[in-house]
Enzyme design. Structure first.
Site, PDB file in Angstrom:
ATOM      1  CG  ASN A  18     -76.684  75.747 -50.744  1.00 53.51           C
ATOM      2  OD1 ASN A  18     -76.225  76.845 -51.067  1.00 53.51           O
ATOM      3  ND2 ASN A  18     -75.936  74.657 -50.641  1.00 53.51           N
ATOM      4  CD1 TRP A  19     -81.355  79.620 -53.635  1.00 55.36           C
ATOM      5  CD2 TRP A  19     -80.937  81.801 -53.946  1.00 55.36           C
ATOM      6  NE1 TRP A  19     -82.509  80.313 -53.362  1.00 55.36           N
ATOM      7  CE2 TRP A  19     -82.285  81.655 -53.547  1.00 55.36           C
ATOM      8  CE3 TRP A  19     -80.458  83.079 -54.195  1.00 55.36           C
ATOM      9  CZ2 TRP A  19     -83.147  82.749 -53.390  1.00 55.36           C
ATOM     10  CZ3 TRP A  19     -81.304  84.169 -54.040  1.00 55.36           C
ATOM     11  CH2 TRP A  19     -82.638  83.999 -53.650  1.00 55.36           C
ATOM     12  CE  LYS A  20     -75.719  72.985 -53.832  1.00 52.79           C
ATOM     13  NZ  LYS A  20     -75.418  71.607 -54.197  1.00 52.79           N
ATOM     14  CG  HIS A 108     -72.481  72.470 -48.968  1.00 54.38           C
ATOM     15  ND1 HIS A 108     -71.968  71.833 -50.075  1.00 54.38           N
ATOM     16  CD2 HIS A 108     -73.828  72.343 -49.041  1.00 54.38           C
ATOM     17  CE1 HIS A 108     -72.986  71.349 -50.794  1.00 54.38           C
ATOM     18  NE2 HIS A 108     -74.117  71.634 -50.184  1.00 54.38           N
ATOM     19  CD  GLU A 110     -71.862  71.696 -53.834  1.00 54.10           C
ATOM     20  OE1 GLU A 110     -72.108  72.908 -53.694  1.00 54.10           O
ATOM     21  OE2 GLU A 110     -72.714  70.874 -54.230  1.00 54.10           O
ATOM     22  CD  GLU A 180     -76.683  69.058 -47.997  1.00 58.97           C
ATOM     23  OE1 GLU A 180     -77.717  69.438 -48.551  1.00 58.97           O
ATOM     24  OE2 GLU A 180     -75.577  69.558 -48.221  1.00 58.97           O
ATOM     25  N   GLY A 186     -77.260  66.841 -56.064  1.00 60.89           N
ATOM     26  CA  GLY A 186     -77.271  67.243 -57.461  1.00 60.89           C
ATOM     27  C   GLY A 186     -77.293  66.079 -58.441  1.00 60.89           C
ATOM     28  CB  SER A 226     -81.725  64.619 -55.238  1.00 59.98           C
ATOM     29  OG  SER A 226     -80.495  64.704 -55.942  1.00 59.98           O
ATOM     30  N   GLY A 247     -80.911  72.252 -52.822  1.00 60.85           N
ATOM     31  CA  GLY A 247     -80.079  72.943 -53.792  1.00 60.85           C
ATOM     32  C   GLY A 247     -80.854  73.246 -55.059  1.00 60.85           C
TER      33      GLY A 247
HETATM   34  P1  PGA Z   1     -79.340  69.347 -54.341  1.00 59.91           P
HETATM   35  O1  PGA Z   1     -78.253  70.050 -53.371  1.00 59.91           O
HETATM   36  O2  PGA Z   1     -80.700  69.580 -53.726  1.00 59.91           O
HETATM   37  O3  PGA Z   1     -79.167  70.049 -55.671  1.00 59.91           O
HETATM   38  O4  PGA Z   1     -79.003  67.895 -54.395  1.00 59.91           O
HETATM   39  C1  PGA Z   1     -78.375  70.004 -51.971  1.00 59.91           C
HETATM   40  C2  PGA Z   1     -77.211  70.701 -51.319  1.00 59.91           C
HETATM   41  O5  PGA Z   1     -76.061  70.562 -51.776  1.00 59.91           O
HETATM   42  O6  PGA Z   1     -77.376  71.432 -50.325  1.00 59.91           O
END
Ligand code: PGA
Length: 267
Positions: A18-20, A108, A110, A180, A186, A226, A247
């Protein structure tokens, strides 16, 4: 040729990047160009891989993967639930399907926390993704406060039930759910493998309750938060963890390749 790793239940692992809101279309091409040399055909036969670029990159990534015959599935990070209309700034699931997008992340954290996606919207988006013959990756997870208050189970179960409402058992069995924990995204903090396994097992039990045993046996459950090369193998070894939603570590070709190659033990 190494044996294709399967979970104990025979599900093929899915590792999703997931490149966001990272990597413009030039940077996306550069990353994929590196990645395709780092992962072998055998790696991609054993483990399914998807990448979820920002919308502005999707067409470029599609062209790259198809013209170079790279066996990585194209994904998206979100979509609207309507096919078309007066929805300024939104993206139609039908348009994504036209670009051969296979996996679409819905709900997600976010989106839920920063942009107001509700369980109701997530459910509508999930059905729209299915309507266009794509595969939803339904994200669920608790905040740190919820974990500390002991309400992880209630939160995650509620999100799973809301997300699967009105979806056929057959469709549930073919989809993906990503657990998640929000406090692990993150932050460099990963859930312990025991915690990840126990929540993923409870998600599978909820799926069994909602959609039956076959759906529960088929649905793939990813862990996200993470994930990196050093913890991927241990997480993937858990019986109810069928993959990872990655991510930060998916933005670097070497680190993402090592996660994809978790059967080799990571680094
Ligand atoms: P992260 O993000 O690996 O940077 O913790 C995962 C995600 O939000 O899908």
């Amino acid at each position: 040729m190494p044996d294709a790793p399967r979970t104990t239940a025979g599900r093929r692992p899915l590792i999703s990047g997931n490149w966001k809101m990272n990597l413009n279309h030039f940077e996306a091409t550069a990353l994929l160009d590196k990645l395709r040399y780092l992962v072998s055909k055998d790696d991609l036969a054993a483990v399914e891989v998807s990448v979820h670029p920002p919308f502005t990159d999707v067409r470029t990534v599609q062209t790259f993967l198809e013209s170079e015959k790279v066996d990585i599935a194209l994904g998206a990070q979100n979509c609207h639930w309507e096919d078309s209309g007066a929805f300024t700034g939104e993206v139609s699931p039908g348009f994504l399907a036209k670009l051969n997008v296979r996996y679409v992340i819905v709900g997600h954290s976010e989106r839920r926390e920063l942009f107001g996606d509700t369980d109701e919207w997530v459910s509508a988006k999930l059905k729209a993704v299915l309507k266009h013959a794509m595969v939803p990756i339904l994200c669920v997870g608790e905040t740190l406060d919820e974990r500390e208050a002991g309400s992880t189970g209630a939160k995650v179960t509620g999100q799973v039930r809301a997300g699967l409402d009105g979806v056929s058992a057959e469709q549930v069995g073919a989809m993906v759910i990503a657990y998640e924990p929000i406090w692990a995204i993150g932050t460099g903090r990963t859930a312990t493998t025991e915690d990840a396994q126990s929540v993923c097992a409870s998600i599978r039990a909820t799926v069994a309750d909602v959609a039956g045993a076959d759906a529960a046996a088929g649905v793939r459950i990813q862990y996200g938060g993470s994930v990196k090369a050093s913890n991927a193998a241990e997480l993937m070894a858990q019986p109810d963890v069928d993959g990872a939603l990655v991510g930060g570590a998916s933005l670097d070709a070497e680190s993402f390749a090592k996660i994809v190659q978790f059967p080799l033990g990571g680094a």
